[in-house]
Design an enzyme around this catalytic site. Structure first.
Site, mmCIF file in Angstrom:
data_model
loop_
_atom_site.group_PDB
_atom_site.id
_atom_site.type_symbol
_atom_site.label_atom_id
_atom_site.label_comp_id
_atom_site.label_asym_id
_atom_site.label_seq_id
_atom_site.Cartn_x
_atom_site.Cartn_y
_atom_site.Cartn_z
ATOM 1 C CG ASN A 161 -5.041 -5.464 -43.070
ATOM 2 O OD1 ASN A 161 -5.748 -4.847 -42.029
ATOM 3 N ND2 ASN A 161 -6.308 -5.136 -43.924
ATOM 4 C CB ALA A 162 -3.200 -2.553 -38.820
#
Length: 165
Positions: free
Chosen positions: A43-44
């Protein structure tokens, strides 16, 4: 097919100096297992927020990440309090109970901007807020999730809008 389970969100991360509230939909399986917002390493979110705040959040321990967000006036929560879901996709959310966003916002009057992390969070959150949404700067963001395949650089352009909060 993954088993349908009842999943619950985490407690909000906010304080009296929070000016920007970022709302996701509901933590995914990896985040729930780690008991951490955005706990999936793919997840960024933490990379994006590191760039928005010009602070390395990725290199910090989880508790320090949360503290750094709060020091920058940023809070976290989710629009869905609990729901049945198989896996982590927003499209699999069923039988949901929503968080009381208006009550949280009433308790923290310094919040001026709401960033919705992804389309589901925005759609549900705006519905929960109703006419109250007009009192806030609303920023609909592309999801930081790896399931949303927009290239990172394109996500970052949109997330940089939070820096204007």
């Amino acid at each position: 097919m993954p088993e349908l389970t009842r999943q619950r969100c985490f407690a909000p991360v906010v304080n009296q100096t929070t000016r920007l509230l970022i709302l996701g939909s509901l933590p995914g399986v990896q985040s729930l297992a780690k008991a951490q917002y955005y706990g999936n390493r793919q997840n960024a979110f933490w990379r994006l927020m590191s760039e928005v705040l010009a602070t390395d959040l990725v290199g910090l321990a989880y508790a320090a990440r949360l503290q750094a967000l709060l020091e920058h006036g940023v809070g976290l929560w989710d629009v869905v309090a609990q729901a049945h879901r198989a896996g982590s996709l927003d499209s699999a959310i069923r039988n949901r109970d929503d968080n009381d966003l208006p009550a949280l916002l009433a308790r923290y009057p310094e919040i001026r901007t709401i960033g919705f992390n992804g389309g589901t969070a925005a759609r549900l959150g705006l519905k929960i807020l109703g006419e109250r949404a007009a009192h806030y700067r609303i920023v609909a963001l592309p999801s930081s999730s790896p399931a949303y395949t927009l290239p990172y650089d394109e996500k970052l352009v949109q997330w940089q809008k939070l820096g204007q909060a």
